[in-house]
Write an enzyme that holds these catalytic residues in place. Structure first.
Site, short mmCIF file in Angstrom:
data_model
loop_
_atom_site.label_atom_id
_atom_site.label_comp_id
_atom_site.label_asym_id
_atom_site.label_seq_id
_atom_site.Cartn_x
_atom_site.Cartn_y
_atom_site.Cartn_z
N HIS A 78 53.30 31.30 46.16
CA HIS A 78 51.91 31.47 46.75
C HIS A 78 50.95 30.59 46.08
O HIS A 78 50.96 30.30 44.78
CB HIS A 78 51.47 33.11 46.51
CG HIS A 78 52.12 33.72 47.60
ND1 HIS A 78 53.43 34.22 47.36
CD2 HIS A 78 51.62 34.30 48.80
CE1 HIS A 78 53.75 34.95 48.59
NE2 HIS A 78 52.79 35.00 49.21
N GLU A 98 43.84 32.50 56.04
CA GLU A 98 43.52 33.67 55.36
C GLU A 98 42.48 33.45 54.41
O GLU A 98 41.38 34.27 53.90
CB GLU A 98 44.75 34.33 54.65
CG GLU A 98 45.62 34.82 55.75
CD GLU A 98 47.16 34.61 55.36
OE1 GLU A 98 48.11 34.98 55.92
OE2 GLU A 98 47.48 34.15 54.20
N VAL A 131 48.35 37.27 43.38
CA VAL A 131 48.30 37.28 45.03
C VAL A 131 47.55 38.47 45.52
O VAL A 131 47.92 39.50 44.84
CB VAL A 131 49.65 37.27 45.57
CG1 VAL A 131 49.96 37.30 46.89
CG2 VAL A 131 50.44 36.00 44.92
N MET A 132 46.86 38.23 46.54
CA MET A 132 46.26 39.14 47.17
C MET A 132 46.22 39.16 48.61
O MET A 132 45.63 38.05 49.10
CB MET A 132 44.75 39.61 46.40
CG MET A 132 43.81 40.41 47.11
SD MET A 132 42.18 40.63 46.20
CE MET A 132 41.40 41.79 47.43
N ALA A 133 46.44 40.31 49.61
CA ALA A 133 45.96 40.03 51.03
C ALA A 133 44.45 39.83 51.15
O ALA A 133 43.77 41.08 51.14
CB ALA A 133 46.56 41.18 51.76
N VAL A 134 43.98 38.77 51.28
CA VAL A 134 42.72 38.51 51.31
C VAL A 134 42.11 38.45 52.75
O VAL A 134 40.53 38.23 52.94
CB VAL A 134 42.01 37.33 50.75
CG1 VAL A 134 42.70 37.34 49.23
CG2 VAL A 134 42.95 35.83 51.32
#
Ligand code: GUN
Length: 180
Positions: A78, A98, A131-134
């Site tokens: 990532h 994203e 890592v983050m679902a942004v």
């Protein structure tokens, strides 16, 4: 009559695809890691996997079955949030969209500096990127999560990264359904 473009279903339908066609369509759902899609296909895909939630579940199970080194390799695939690859225009289309949806392409100089410092501090501590679902988040919430997660243990943070990666995959699949 229900056809392959029916609302709520992935198109093309995963259960109808050969292994190579499935990888061509869904190999990018996990960032630079088509092996997750390969392992999901190898586990056997049925009609249940023709929805975003169904396929996301099968892919998450394939990832869960992989050993820790493979999971770490995926986390390390990532790009940084608001990082050098983003500035250089080197992100995948999904990652670029994203990050832009969270306004990360519009950071002030100070915010950008803060991301660079946090990215460096996080990687120094955990040896993998944050890592983050942004998608759908804003810069404020992302920076707050960044600060908070820096105090997690390495094991907690590895698990959190995998959960977030599964969430990124789920959101990517829902985008595919919405796009038709
Ligand atoms: N969240 C959603 N996409 C991404 C990505 O590409 N990189 C990181 N670090 N987090 C993300």
């Amino acid at each position: 009559m229900v056809d392959s473009t029916s609302e709520g279903f992935l198109s093309p339908r995963p259960s109808s695809l050969s292994r190579s066609d499935f990888i061509a369509s869904y190999g990018g759902i996990y960032e630079h890691s088509p092996w997750v899609a390969e392992a999901a296909w190898d586990s056997g895909l049925g009609e249940r996997e023709d929805t975003a939630d169904g396929l996301a579940g099968a892919m998450a199970r394939a990832l869960e079955a992989a050993d820790t080194d493979r999971q770490l390799e995926l986390i390390r695939a990532h790009p940084d949030l608001a990082g050098k690859a983003a500035v250089a225009g080197e992100l995948t289309a999904d990652s670029s969209s994203e990050q832009a949806s969270a306004g990360l392409d519009q950071c002030s100089a100070e915010e950008f500096e803060r991301f660079q410092r946090l990215n460096a501090e996080y990687k120094e501590r955990f040896r993998f990127p944050f890592v983050m679902a942004v998608r759908g988040q804003d810069r404020h919430a992302i920076l707050a999560a960044f600060e908070r997660r820096l105090s997690n243990s390495p094991e907690e943070e590895r698990r959190t990264a995998i959960e977030q990666i599964n969430r990124i995959a789920l959101l990517r699949l829902h985008e595919r359904v919405a796009a038709g």
